[in-house]
Design a protein around this motif. Sequence first.
Motif, mmCIF file in Angstrom:
data_model
loop_
_atom_site.group_PDB
_atom_site.id
_atom_site.type_symbol
_atom_site.label_atom_id
_atom_site.label_comp_id
_atom_site.label_asym_id
_atom_site.label_seq_id
_atom_site.Cartn_x
_atom_site.Cartn_y
_atom_site.Cartn_z
ATOM 1 N N VAL A 280 36.520 42.002 36.285
ATOM 2 C CA VAL A 280 37.266 40.755 36.473
ATOM 3 C C VAL A 280 37.034 40.297 37.906
ATOM 4 C CG1 VAL A 280 39.550 39.682 36.544
ATOM 5 C CG2 VAL A 280 39.021 41.390 34.784
ATOM 6 N N ASN A 282 38.276 37.354 40.328
ATOM 7 C CA ASN A 282 39.206 36.225 40.440
ATOM 8 C C ASN A 282 39.770 36.012 41.844
ATOM 9 O OD1 ASN A 282 40.773 38.513 40.519
ATOM 10 N ND2 ASN A 282 42.139 37.919 38.832
ATOM 11 N N SER A 298 37.368 35.272 35.555
ATOM 12 C CA SER A 298 38.674 35.885 35.357
ATOM 13 C C SER A 298 38.938 36.252 33.908
ATOM 14 C CB SER A 298 39.779 34.936 35.843
ATOM 15 O OG SER A 298 41.048 35.504 35.675
ATOM 16 N N THR A 299 38.350 35.508 32.968
ATOM 17 C CA THR A 299 38.738 35.665 31.561
ATOM 18 C C THR A 299 37.655 36.215 30.643
ATOM 19 O OG1 THR A 299 38.110 33.373 31.065
ATOM 20 C CG2 THR A 299 40.379 33.773 31.768
ATOM 21 N N ALA A 318 45.449 36.058 29.747
ATOM 22 C CA ALA A 318 44.868 36.701 30.934
ATOM 23 C C ALA A 318 45.864 37.539 31.742
ATOM 24 C CB ALA A 318 44.197 35.661 31.820
ATOM 25 N N HIS A 322 44.890 41.393 31.861
ATOM 26 C CA HIS A 322 44.464 41.987 33.133
ATOM 27 C C HIS A 322 45.232 43.275 33.429
ATOM 28 C CE1 HIS A 322 42.715 37.993 34.901
ATOM 29 N NE2 HIS A 322 41.983 38.497 33.935
ATOM 30 N N PHE A 332 38.188 45.425 39.115
ATOM 31 C CA PHE A 332 38.578 44.090 39.550
ATOM 32 C C PHE A 332 37.955 43.824 40.915
ATOM 33 C CE2 PHE A 332 41.409 44.557 36.140
ATOM 34 C CZ PHE A 332 42.075 43.369 35.889
#
Length: 355
Positions: A280, A282, A298-299, A318, A322, A332
Amino acid sequence: MNALENTVETDQSITDQEKIENVTRRITEHGNYLRKRYPILQYQSALGAGVMVFSLVGMVVTGGLYLKGFIPAWTCILINALLTSFIHEIEHDLIHRLYFRKQPLAHNAMMFMCWLARPGMPSPWLRRSLHFHHHKESGTDSDVEAWITTSGNPWGVLRLLKLMDGFIFGFLNAIFAPGWRQKARLLGKIIRLNTPFGLLYWGCWYVFLGYHLYGWLGSIIGAEVHSSAATLALMDVVNSVVVILIAPNLIRQFCLFFISSNMHYYGDVAPRNALQQTQVMNPWWLWPFQLFCFNFGSTHSIHHFVVRDPFYLRQMTAPYAHKVMAEAGVRFNDFGTYKRANRFSMNHVQTRSRG
């Protein structure tokens, strides 16, 4: 020792599989909860068609406002780049048959309209097999879709050029391929993947670049550049097509490929292990890129666990997804991926280009 290593690897594989199944189950359950809470989400095909119509009409209206002189070129380009990012998500969902699964006429009509709005990409029907293979073998040497987005290439000027112009990227790969048979095979593949809309799209783009580069160089050396009435009329059309369709797609594609190629891992990935396929990404500073690929960084990792949810539902799930993915060990914001040429192993140091 070999038996012990095999046992450890088997146990690890089972453990990862259990984590994957747990993540998939919990995200799926949360999606079901959202569908019950918001009944409109049950009209999935209608929502997809609505977003499609909104985006296409928006592009036409924005293009008309530009042609009539009501908005400048840069406004048209940015708005249409945003709208084509919606269309890309619709096409991706269509590839997974998330809209009009049992109505082939409507389904294929939407596929065709997606292709028209993004003519620089291969047809979605051709991309379907590549994308399904991507899900099965994501991050391995046979993952052609990841390779197309430049994932696995060391960072530098060459990779940036590949991100900006996929046609030249493919053409140069063919030219420098070893042996005439390999050159001919790759050139044939490039032509097939870009027929017919891609050839018109890239041809128009190169005419635009060539004409304006010629005029710019002429002004630098002090030479007068004269164009015939027919050439000026042609360039009026070319300039409009570039502003309304080509430049928006170039921005969208660059942002998408930049995000996608770095949030996917390429190399050192265990086969069919969704925990290792993606991360991920973001951070706030990626938002200029995320804006034109619908928050892909992010998704999209959610999609590798739960394929059945459309793009807008992934946005809604999300925050919960997450949390579940982080508990299972999904990475991440692993920015070391830039130095490792997107390999999963933290110990890898990029040493060569894959061309």
